[in-house]
Design an enzyme around this catalytic site. Structure first.
Site, PDB file in Angstrom:
ATOM      1  N   ASN A  65     -17.919 -17.718  -9.811  1.00 41.31           N
ATOM      2  CA  ASN A  65     -17.472 -18.594 -10.900  1.00 41.31           C
ATOM      3  C   ASN A  65     -16.915 -19.895 -10.328  1.00 41.31           C
ATOM      4  O   ASN A  65     -17.655 -20.578  -9.599  1.00 41.31           O
ATOM      5  CB  ASN A  65     -16.607 -17.876 -11.945  1.00 41.31           C
ATOM      6  CG  ASN A  65     -15.379 -17.164 -11.464  1.00 41.31           C
ATOM      7  OD1 ASN A  65     -15.459 -16.261 -10.644  1.00 41.31           O
ATOM      8  ND2 ASN A  65     -14.232 -17.527 -11.979  1.00 41.31           N
ATOM      9  N   ASP A  66     -15.709 -20.260 -10.645  1.00 39.21           N
ATOM     10  CA  ASP A  66     -15.223 -21.633 -10.423  1.00 39.21           C
ATOM     11  C   ASP A  66     -15.485 -22.210  -9.021  1.00 39.21           C
ATOM     12  O   ASP A  66     -15.198 -21.546  -8.018  1.00 39.21           O
ATOM     13  CB  ASP A  66     -13.701 -21.699 -10.613  1.00 39.21           C
ATOM     14  CG  ASP A  66     -13.211 -20.996 -11.856  1.00 39.21           C
ATOM     15  OD1 ASP A  66     -14.032 -20.421 -12.581  1.00 39.21           O
ATOM     16  OD2 ASP A  66     -11.995 -21.020 -12.092  1.00 39.21           O
ATOM     17  N   GLN A  82     -15.094 -19.125  -6.313  1.00 36.20           N
ATOM     18  CA  GLN A  82     -14.623 -17.802  -6.699  1.00 36.20           C
ATOM     19  C   GLN A  82     -15.804 -16.835  -6.584  1.00 36.20           C
ATOM     20  O   GLN A  82     -16.882 -17.089  -7.146  1.00 36.20           O
ATOM     21  CB  GLN A  82     -14.098 -17.830  -8.132  1.00 36.20           C
ATOM     22  CG  GLN A  82     -12.889 -18.739  -8.318  1.00 36.20           C
ATOM     23  CD  GLN A  82     -11.599 -18.051  -7.922  1.00 36.20           C
ATOM     24  OE1 GLN A  82     -11.075 -17.235  -8.664  1.00 36.20           O
ATOM     25  NE2 GLN A  82     -11.081 -18.382  -6.753  1.00 36.20           N
ATOM     26  N   TRP A 125      -7.153 -16.768  -6.676  1.00 37.97           N
ATOM     27  CA  TRP A 125      -7.829 -17.469  -7.759  1.00 37.97           C
ATOM     28  C   TRP A 125      -7.914 -18.971  -7.450  1.00 37.97           C
ATOM     29  O   TRP A 125      -7.540 -19.412  -6.371  1.00 37.97           O
ATOM     30  CB  TRP A 125      -7.120 -17.176  -9.086  1.00 37.97           C
ATOM     31  CG  TRP A 125      -7.293 -15.742  -9.532  1.00 37.97           C
ATOM     32  CD1 TRP A 125      -7.863 -14.710  -8.824  1.00 37.97           C
ATOM     33  CD2 TRP A 125      -6.881 -15.181 -10.782  1.00 37.97           C
ATOM     34  NE1 TRP A 125      -7.843 -13.555  -9.572  1.00 37.97           N
ATOM     35  CE2 TRP A 125      -7.253 -13.812 -10.770  1.00 37.97           C
ATOM     36  CE3 TRP A 125      -6.254 -15.696 -11.920  1.00 37.97           C
ATOM     37  CZ2 TRP A 125      -6.996 -12.967 -11.866  1.00 37.97           C
ATOM     38  CZ3 TRP A 125      -6.001 -14.854 -13.000  1.00 37.97           C
ATOM     39  CH2 TRP A 125      -6.372 -13.503 -12.966  1.00 37.97           C
ATOM     40  N   SER A 126      -8.348 -19.726  -8.456  1.00 41.30           N
ATOM     41  CA  SER A 126      -8.764 -21.116  -8.201  1.00 41.30           C
ATOM     42  C   SER A 126      -7.664 -22.043  -7.715  1.00 41.30           C
ATOM     43  O   SER A 126      -6.474 -21.797  -7.938  1.00 41.30           O
ATOM     44  CB  SER A 126      -9.390 -21.695  -9.460  1.00 41.30           C
ATOM     45  OG  SER A 126     -10.630 -21.061  -9.666  1.00 41.30           O
ATOM     46  N   ARG A 191      -1.837 -21.178 -13.700  1.00 42.05           N
ATOM     47  CA  ARG A 191      -2.855 -21.116 -12.634  1.00 42.05           C
ATOM     48  C   ARG A 191      -3.617 -22.423 -12.443  1.00 42.05           C
ATOM     49  O   ARG A 191      -3.561 -23.320 -13.260  1.00 42.05           O
ATOM     50  CB  ARG A 191      -3.822 -19.964 -12.895  1.00 42.05           C
ATOM     51  CG  ARG A 191      -4.526 -19.975 -14.241  1.00 42.05           C
ATOM     52  CD  ARG A 191      -5.408 -18.722 -14.370  1.00 42.05           C
ATOM     53  NE  ARG A 191      -6.101 -18.655 -15.644  1.00 42.05           N
ATOM     54  CZ  ARG A 191      -5.637 -18.018 -16.726  1.00 42.05           C
ATOM     55  NH1 ARG A 191      -4.486 -17.395 -16.697  1.00 42.05           N
ATOM     56  NH2 ARG A 191      -6.337 -18.016 -17.854  1.00 42.05           N
ATOM     57  N   ASP A 192      -4.352 -22.455 -11.323  1.00 48.97           N
ATOM     58  CA  ASP A 192      -5.332 -23.486 -10.997  1.00 48.97           C
ATOM     59  C   ASP A 192      -4.704 -24.850 -10.651  1.00 48.97           C
ATOM     60  O   ASP A 192      -4.947 -25.843 -11.337  1.00 48.97           O
ATOM     61  CB  ASP A 192      -6.351 -23.658 -12.144  1.00 48.97           C
ATOM     62  CG  ASP A 192      -6.958 -22.346 -12.616  1.00 48.97           C
ATOM     63  OD1 ASP A 192      -6.948 -21.381 -11.817  1.00 48.97           O
ATOM     64  OD2 ASP A 192      -7.419 -22.271 -13.769  1.00 48.97           O
ATOM     65  N   ASP A 279      -9.528 -22.007 -22.321  1.00 49.01           N
ATOM     66  CA  ASP A 279      -9.840 -20.584 -22.344  1.00 49.01           C
ATOM     67  C   ASP A 279     -10.269 -20.149 -23.752  1.00 49.01           C
ATOM     68  O   ASP A 279     -11.142 -19.299 -23.900  1.00 49.01           O
ATOM     69  CB  ASP A 279      -8.592 -19.812 -21.895  1.00 49.01           C
ATOM     70  CG  ASP A 279      -8.918 -18.417 -21.415  1.00 49.01           C
ATOM     71  OD1 ASP A 279     -10.095 -18.123 -21.202  1.00 49.01           O
ATOM     72  OD2 ASP A 279      -7.975 -17.625 -21.248  1.00 49.01           O
TER      73      ASP A 279
END
Ligand SMILES: *[C@@H]1O[C@H](CO)[C@@H](O)[C@H](O)[C@H]1NC(C)=O
Ligand SMILES: *[C@@H]1O[C@H](CO)[C@@H](O)[C@H](O)[C@H]1NC(C)=O
Ligand SMILES: *[C@@H]1O[C@H](CO)[C@@H](O)[C@H](O)[C@H]1NC(C)=O
Length: 577
Positions: A65-66, A82, A125-126, A191-192, A279
């Site tokens: 993914n990302d 990811q 995660w990202s 996040r991110d 999201d």
């Protein structure tokens, strides 16, 4: 070595069970498939897989993914992403890593960041890379801690003499930013981190995606040394009823010309862009505005909003995108994840899920009201022989094959000339949603000025095709241009999501030429309308229009004639991972 110890960890994660399943993420956790898919994907033969692409970025198998932390270091481009090393569905997430000298051909390396300390033991995660003034890259990323809270961590390269930056070290101070009772940050919605930027006060800033109830937030942190981060009292920006902001991106664009800027630039010749991946809708929106450094807030220009009435990089499948500044060529480049439109069963069958879009250079349009995107120029080196489309009039109701090009793996640029606008359909003022309009007025609905465009990934008998086309409407004293990507006949397989996508393109067809570029790659169609003013990416899974059985046609299903001219190129296969 790193990977095998990770496997062990994640094997344990699975058996330790529900903790992992309670993670708040935007992906379903298919617990039973985490191991099942590993078994099935090992029997998979990439060379005979009709939906694998020839020049889009993807690993040999499994889920991606990302895009994460894109950067250039010592002349080498780095892409992290990811990745689930164990299966075709989301899970066991690590930062996989590949490098390139040209953004076209890619060499894989071992995973760069994987669970190894309490602050990321349940997932890496990202996040984003920042190039420090010394030239040293660092990465901020979201880790999932033993309590399944989202926290922010820092990693740096172990060996700066290694241009491939193969090994990354995590600082012992991690996590550097964490939800606490005092800061009211929702531990499941934090996040991110973005690339950090430096203010005139010599302090670093970074934003992290979040939400408070349904208000989407870009939480702002500041630091003097990149290690000790203090949350600002207010977010950089927020918007009510938008829900969780994933993968925010914040960067300056020049108001003059197409050159990109380093993330720390500001001043009178600069506007700023803030992008959030929502999201709730699985769409990304960006706004253009002003960054007030004194107040440390971002103020979008009037009318610039994070919703379907706002601006999107791409009106099809494109999510969790991220830009970086390419200092070697003074340009800002956009990476974005292209999700599947197939069922999980389909993903298991083919042994992989997800790819990255062709990187795009992006800049501020002359109007100052939107961005323009164009595939990085390097992709043109894959072009083989040119097939010229002689300037021809496509009469209403006609279809013409473009021959001599490998239609399953091609680059097509076509220009449409209209001499008579009198018969343009009148745009009903209620037709404000371009996707809905493209669905209602699909490729098989006769019109006057359009539908005209291309049938791509088409079977010889036109039982299967993806139609990318324009329609021109008349609205009080101006013309409105609609670009559609109609997937409804893209496959005889009924399990796929065949939503028709649409975008209004801000061109004045009376004064500007109307152009369309398509990057076609077996199961992807990336469309660029109005020289990059509107982009639509679609995933399609033809059952007939495969490899040599794929064809390319120009069509006009309106009543009015359209003059076409352009070129098509067969694209060579890139060396990817
Ligand atoms: C660092 O990388 C360089 C270039 O790849 C290599 O020659 C050198 O041996 C590496 N140093 C260490 C300590 O691994
Ligand atoms: C925190 O975010 C999670 C995930 O979206 C949500 O379920 C929960 O309700 C949020 N908590 C609060 C207090 O807003
Ligand atoms: C990815 O695609 C699947 C299947 O079409 C869909 O269910 C999911 O919501 C998509 N996710 C995103 C982020 O686009």
């Amino acid at each position: 070595m790193a990977i095998s110890s990770l496997f062990l960890y994640c094997f344990l994660c699975l058996w330790l069970g529900h903790a992992v399943l309670r993670l708040e993420a935007s992906h379903h956790v298919y617990r039973s498939l985490q191991t099942y898919s590993e078994l099935t994907s090992s029997h998979h033969h990439p060379d005979t897989e009709p939906y694998r692409t020839g020049y889009h970025f993807q690993p040999p198998k499994n889920w991606i993914n990302d895009p994460n932390g894109p950067l250039i270091y010592k002349g080498i481009y780095h892409l992290f992403y990811q990745y689930n090393p164990k299966g075709v569905v989301w899970g066991n997430i690590v930062w996989a890593h590949s490098t390139s000298t040209d953004l076209v051909n890619w060499t894989p390396h071992d995973a760069a960041i994987f669970p190894s300390q309490p602050s990321d033991i349940n997932g890496c995660w990202s996040g984003s890379a920042t190039i420090l003034p010394s030239g040293k890259p660092v990465i901020l990323y979201t880790g999932i801690n033993p309590q399944n809270q989202q926290v922010q961590n820092l990693a740096y390269p172990k060996n700066l003499s290694d241009p491939f930056l193969r090994e990354w070290v995590k600082v012992p101070q991690n996590p550097l930013m964490a939800p606490t009772q005092a800061n009211h940050i929702n531990a499941s919605s934090f996040r991110d981190p973005t690339t950090a930027w430096l203010g005139p006060d010599k302090r670093w800033r970074v934003i992290i995606g979040s939400k408070q109830n349904q208000r989407g937030l870009a939480i702002l942190y500041r630091s003097k040394d990149f290690l000790s981060w203090v949350k600002a009292k207010h977010p950089l920006h927020s918007a009510k009823k938008t829900g969780m902001w994933e993968c925010p991106d914040f960067f300056p664009v020049s108001i003059h010309g197409q050159n990109g800027l380093d993330s720390s630039e500001n001043g009178p010749a600069v506007k700023h862009v803030l992008k959030a991946s929502l999201d709730n809708t699985k769409h990304e929106y960006y706004t253009i505005g002003t960054y007030n450094i004194d107040k440390d807030i971002y103020i979008p220009d009037k009318g610039s909003v994070e919703s379907d009435s706002g601006l999107r990089y791409d009106y099809g499948k494109f999510y969790a995108s991220k830009t970086f500044f390419d200092s070697s060529k003074n340009r800002r480049i956009l990476w974005g994840w292209i999700n599947e439109s197939s069922s999980v069963e389909g993903d298991i069958k083919k042994g992989w899920s997800g790819l990255q879009a062709i990187p795009r250079t992006l800049w501020l349009a002359k109007s100052g009201k939107q961005l323009v995107q164009w595939p990085v120029q390097e992709i043109e080196k894959l072009r083989g022989k040119t097939v010229k489309l002689p300037s021809t009039v496509l009469k209403g109701g006609s279809v013409r094959e473009v021959v001599g090009v490998t239609a399953a793996q091609a680059d097509v640029e076509i220009t449409f000339g209209i001499s008579d606008f009198k018969k343009a359909e009148v745009l009903d003022p209620s037709w404000t949603d371009p996707q809905l309009l493209c669905g209602q007025k699909s490729a098989t609905v006769k019109g006057s000025l359009g539908p005209f465009g291309l049938y791509v990934l088409a079977s010889k008998d036109l039982k299967e095709y993806t139609a990318v086309f324009y329609r021109i409407f008349k609205a009080n004293n101006k013309y409105v241009v609609l670009l559609c990507s109609d997937q409804s006949r893209s496959s005889l397989n009924k399990d796929n999501d065949k939503t028709t996508y649409g975008a209004f393109v801000k061109v004045d067809p009376l004064r500007e030429k109307l152009s369309l570029r398509n990057l076609i790659d077996h199961s992807i169609v990336e469309s660029f309308g109005g020289e990059g003013k509107a982009c639509i990416t679609a995933r399609v899974y033809p059952t007939l229009a495969i490899d040599d059985d794929a064809h390319l046609y120009a069509f006009n299903y309106g009543t009015e004639d359209v003059k076409i001219t352009g070129s098509a190129w067969s694209l060579k296969t890139a060396k990817i991972n």
